[in-house]
Design a protein around this motif. Sequence first.
Motif, PDB file in Angstrom:
ATOM      1  N   LEU A 226      -4.917   0.589  10.480  1.00 21.38           N
ATOM      2  CA  LEU A 226      -4.334  -0.754  10.476  1.00 21.38           C
ATOM      3  C   LEU A 226      -2.825  -0.724  10.284  1.00 21.38           C
ATOM      4  CD1 LEU A 226      -6.971  -2.675   8.305  1.00 21.38           C
ATOM      5  CD2 LEU A 226      -6.688  -2.774  10.785  1.00 21.38           C
ATOM      6  N   VAL A 227      -2.338   0.267   9.514  1.00 23.34           N
ATOM      7  CA  VAL A 227      -0.889   0.323   9.248  1.00 23.34           C
ATOM      8  C   VAL A 227      -0.192   1.383  10.085  1.00 23.34           C
ATOM      9  CG1 VAL A 227      -1.180  -0.565   6.917  1.00 23.34           C
ATOM     10  CG2 VAL A 227      -1.170   1.902   7.273  1.00 23.34           C
ATOM     11  N   GLY A 228      -0.925   1.987  11.044  1.00 20.55           N
ATOM     12  CA  GLY A 228      -0.280   2.881  11.995  1.00 20.55           C
ATOM     13  C   GLY A 228      -0.155   4.322  11.570  1.00 20.55           C
ATOM     14  N   LEU A 229      -0.898   4.753  10.538  1.00 20.01           N
ATOM     15  CA  LEU A 229      -0.844   6.157  10.141  1.00 20.01           C
ATOM     16  C   LEU A 229      -1.693   7.029  11.044  1.00 20.01           C
ATOM     17  CD1 LEU A 229      -1.011   5.795   6.250  1.00 20.01           C
ATOM     18  CD2 LEU A 229       0.998   6.074   7.716  1.00 20.01           C
ATOM     19  N   THR A 230      -2.573   6.418  11.817  1.00 17.75           N
ATOM     20  CA  THR A 230      -3.382   7.125  12.794  1.00 17.75           C
ATOM     21  C   THR A 230      -3.603   6.207  13.986  1.00 17.75           C
ATOM     22  OG1 THR A 230      -5.570   8.084  13.246  1.00 17.75           O
ATOM     23  CG2 THR A 230      -5.467   6.395  11.552  1.00 17.75           C
TER      24      THR A 230
ATOM     25  N   ALA B  30       9.035   7.729  11.292  1.00 19.97           N
ATOM     26  CA  ALA B  30       8.429   9.069  11.244  1.00 19.97           C
ATOM     27  C   ALA B  30       6.917   8.929  11.260  1.00 19.97           C
ATOM     28  CB  ALA B  30       8.892   9.808   9.982  1.00 19.97           C
ATOM     29  N   SER B  31       6.321   8.684  10.101  1.00 16.91           N
ATOM     30  CA  SER B  31       4.871   8.510  10.062  1.00 16.91           C
ATOM     31  C   SER B  31       4.515   7.148  10.630  1.00 16.91           C
ATOM     32  CB  SER B  31       4.364   8.620   8.620  1.00 16.91           C
ATOM     33  OG  SER B  31       4.924   7.606   7.823  1.00 16.91           O
ATOM     34  N   GLY B  32       3.486   7.122  11.460  1.00 23.84           N
ATOM     35  CA  GLY B  32       2.988   5.853  12.000  1.00 23.84           C
ATOM     36  C   GLY B  32       3.968   5.136  12.883  1.00 23.84           C
ATOM     37  N   ALA B  33       4.611   5.876  13.796  1.00 25.28           N
ATOM     38  CA  ALA B  33       5.583   5.222  14.676  1.00 25.28           C
ATOM     39  C   ALA B  33       4.946   4.099  15.476  1.00 25.28           C
ATOM     40  CB  ALA B  33       6.199   6.255  15.609  1.00 25.28           C
ATOM     41  N   SER B  34       3.667   4.236  15.828  1.00 22.76           N
ATOM     42  CA  SER B  34       3.012   3.202  16.635  1.00 22.76           C
ATOM     43  C   SER B  34       2.869   1.890  15.881  1.00 22.76           C
ATOM     44  CB  SER B  34       1.634   3.688  17.085  1.00 22.76           C
ATOM     45  OG  SER B  34       0.806   3.947  15.963  1.00 22.76           O
ATOM     46  N   THR B  35       2.971   1.939  14.533  1.00 24.30           N
ATOM     47  CA  THR B  35       2.926   0.713  13.751  1.00 24.30           C
ATOM     48  C   THR B  35       3.999  -0.253  14.202  1.00 24.30           C
ATOM     49  OG1 THR B  35       2.337   2.086  11.866  1.00 24.30           O
ATOM     50  CG2 THR B  35       2.909  -0.178  11.383  1.00 24.30           C
ATOM     51  N   TYR B  36       5.101   0.288  14.679  1.00 30.44           N
ATOM     52  CA  TYR B  36       6.269  -0.523  14.986  1.00 30.44           C
ATOM     53  C   TYR B  36       6.334  -0.943  16.448  1.00 30.44           C
ATOM     54  CZ  TYR B  36       7.619   1.313  10.430  1.00 30.44           C
ATOM     55  OH  TYR B  36       7.635   1.643   9.105  1.00 30.44           O
TER      56      TYR B  36
ATOM     57  N   VAL C 284      -3.151   8.063   1.055  1.00 29.51           N
ATOM     58  CA  VAL C 284      -3.996   6.862   1.038  1.00 29.51           C
ATOM     59  C   VAL C 284      -5.417   7.231   0.606  1.00 29.51           C
ATOM     60  CG1 VAL C 284      -4.947   4.982   2.423  1.00 29.51           C
ATOM     61  CG2 VAL C 284      -2.612   5.743   2.816  1.00 29.51           C
ATOM     62  N   ALA C 285      -5.927   8.366   1.110  1.00 28.09           N
ATOM     63  CA  ALA C 285      -7.272   8.822   0.724  1.00 28.09           C
ATOM     64  C   ALA C 285      -7.340   9.104  -0.774  1.00 28.09           C
ATOM     65  CB  ALA C 285      -7.648  10.064   1.523  1.00 28.09           C
ATOM     66  N   ALA C 286      -6.273   9.700  -1.323  1.00 29.43           N
ATOM     67  CA  ALA C 286      -6.243   9.971  -2.760  1.00 29.43           C
ATOM     68  C   ALA C 286      -6.222   8.675  -3.564  1.00 29.43           C
ATOM     69  CB  ALA C 286      -5.022  10.831  -3.101  1.00 29.43           C
TER      70      ALA C 286
ATOM     71  N   MET D  91       0.821  -1.195   0.000  1.00 24.48           N
ATOM     72  CA  MET D  91       0.000   0.000   0.000  1.00 24.48           C
ATOM     73  C   MET D  91       0.863   1.255   0.000  1.00 24.48           C
ATOM     74  SD  MET D  91      -2.631   1.492   2.791  1.00 24.48           S
ATOM     75  CE  MET D  91      -1.254   2.282   3.618  1.00 24.48           C
ATOM     76  N   ARG D  92       1.943   1.247   0.797  1.00 27.07           N
ATOM     77  CA  ARG D  92       2.826   2.412   0.841  1.00 27.07           C
ATOM     78  C   ARG D  92       3.398   2.710  -0.538  1.00 27.07           C
ATOM     79  NH1 ARG D  92       4.790   4.258   5.843  1.00 27.07           N
ATOM     80  NH2 ARG D  92       3.795   3.243   7.611  1.00 27.07           N
ATOM     81  N   ARG D  93       3.762   1.667  -1.277  1.00 25.91           N
ATOM     82  CA  ARG D  93       4.304   1.890  -2.607  1.00 25.91           C
ATOM     83  C   ARG D  93       3.224   2.408  -3.549  1.00 25.91           C
ATOM     84  NH1 ARG D  93       7.034  -3.252  -5.182  1.00 25.91           N
ATOM     85  NH2 ARG D  93       7.916  -3.212  -3.089  1.00 25.91           N
ATOM     86  N   ALA D  94       2.033   1.824  -3.485  1.00 25.46           N
ATOM     87  CA  ALA D  94       0.958   2.246  -4.380  1.00 25.46           C
ATOM     88  C   ALA D  94       0.537   3.687  -4.116  1.00 25.46           C
ATOM     89  CB  ALA D  94      -0.246   1.310  -4.220  1.00 25.46           C
ATOM     90  N   ALA D  95       0.577   4.107  -2.847  1.00 28.74           N
ATOM     91  CA  ALA D  95       0.188   5.472  -2.495  1.00 28.74           C
ATOM     92  C   ALA D  95       1.361   6.442  -2.532  1.00 28.74           C
ATOM     93  CB  ALA D  95      -0.448   5.488  -1.101  1.00 28.74           C
ATOM     94  N   ALA D  96       2.558   5.955  -2.906  1.00 29.62           N
ATOM     95  CA  ALA D  96       3.770   6.787  -2.987  1.00 29.62           C
ATOM     96  C   ALA D  96       4.113   7.423  -1.647  1.00 29.62           C
ATOM     97  CB  ALA D  96       3.613   7.863  -4.069  1.00 29.62           C
ATOM     98  N   ILE D  97       3.956   6.644  -0.571  1.00 27.73           N
ATOM     99  CA  ILE D  97       4.296   7.131   0.766  1.00 27.73           C
ATOM    100  C   ILE D  97       5.794   6.943   0.988  1.00 27.73           C
ATOM    101  CG2 ILE D  97       3.945   6.797   3.247  1.00 27.73           C
ATOM    102  CD1 ILE D  97       1.128   5.796   2.588  1.00 27.73           C
TER     103      ILE D  97
END
Length: 531
Positions: free
Chosen positions: A36-40, A296-302, A20-22, A1-7
């Motif tokens: 689910l992936v920790g961005l929020t 950086a983004s979604g630190a809680s994911t880890y 991701v919304a775009a 998903m990160r690759r598809a959304a160019a994150i």
Amino acid sequence: MRRAAAIEDGDPAAEALDKVAALLGDALVAEHVGGLVGLTERQPPPGEVPPSVRALVERLAAKRPLVVVVDDIHWAESTLLELLEYLGARAAAPVLLLCVSRPELLDRRSEWPGVVRLQPLSTEESVRLVRALLHEAGVPEQAVERICAAAGGNPLFCEQMVAMLIDEGRIGREGDRWVARGDLSSLGVPATLHALIAARLDGLEPAERTTLARAAVVGEEFAKNVVRELLPADLGAVESLLAALVRKELVAPVRDGDRFAFRHLVIRDVAYETLTKEDRADLHERVGDWIELTAASGASTYDEIVGYHLEQAYRYHVALHAFDDQARRLAGRACGLLAEAGRRAYRRGDVPATIALLARALDLIEKDEPRRPALLVDLGRAAMGVFRLHEAEAAFTEAVEAAATAGEEGAELIAQVALLSYRVVIEPEAVDFDAALEQARSRSTGTREPGTISGLRAPTGSSGGFISVAASSGSPPPPWSKASRRGAVSATSSSESTYRISLSRWPEAPRRARTRWPAASSSSSSRGATA
């Protein structure tokens, strides 16, 4: 998903969520997937997880046919298996869902759809494979037969044996063809795949072997930058060392030259075994620190990943040293991260993962640790959710005892009400509501532990009573209610970080249940059955 959304790795969480919304064209679904992936930090409601993941898969498949590969699903919790089955049945797009597993998956999921069993290679197939891997280099027939006999139909063994011959210079290129060098008729073949790979690693240059071992600490897949962080400063450029390991087909690049993966998990395991326990303890802690520092983004994911590395660092440290301040520090950090990961899993409805993570967190801390009662209550509630009732009762009982031993009155009362809620669900007629209300009245003053209890009510009066305990928690339970002829217990969430457990004695309970939890009072039997 990160690759598809160019994150990008350095994107702030809000910017990543916008991407991701775009991609999805739906802000609500994007927020669910982002959780689910920790961005929020906001986790999607449990019922929204499958359709949100399905929407993501269908969106990616709308541009071109999509292949989704999920490896090693025999390790997966039931929540993930159910999600995969849902995607396989419901995804309305050109998607091939390929799940790779050992045969033991079928012991748990005998009805798993579309099973293709991979049998060992036949002798003829093994010979054909080895000949192809040798590039028809003129290797004697008896050497090929010995390789195939030792392989036992395992293609990885064949691949690694040929790679070792190349490493040792016993076959090599001459012009545009491969040739055998020296007499291979008496070729020695290691007895097992593990021994074969160990022999290959022994033949590496010391710097290459060190690089591979450091990468093994990170995991099956690893970033170039973290390996650079783990290597001694005088070892050389990480780029050239990884390039050598790619040429020798021990690792392979997986994304943009910045990430790599072991060609097989067995290679990673053998490389990891070359490290001492002292090295493992140090390196796991350094990996955890690096992830925390660079996320950086979604630190809680880890949280779960960092918690795992610190957990491993702790276990290897105490295997060599006494339980000292270093061990206590590692255990405390790992406990906090695993507990938070477990509570996040609970909020998205992944109860089996919740139980596993909370149990690991509890196993890291001492019996008198102040966090223990709250973790045990969370574990008990999760166990009730999947009908592991004996485990739930044991967790609640231990929570009461731990809080009492620590002199934590607020935590003890919460644990007692949680234990009472369990008993109302299991055997409501045996619950002494009057005694419970009297105990709450006797302790309703002075029990205001900051961060643990935000409210406690125990009104007096001979006609009835009502206990309401509001407690801070990272994993509020779903609303439920259970009633008998003598009283009722209800639970609800007032926010993402607070839950309330309430006990009522008739005749006050029906009115309060209807007022505070109308949905619960109208379906008490069904909600209580899942509590």
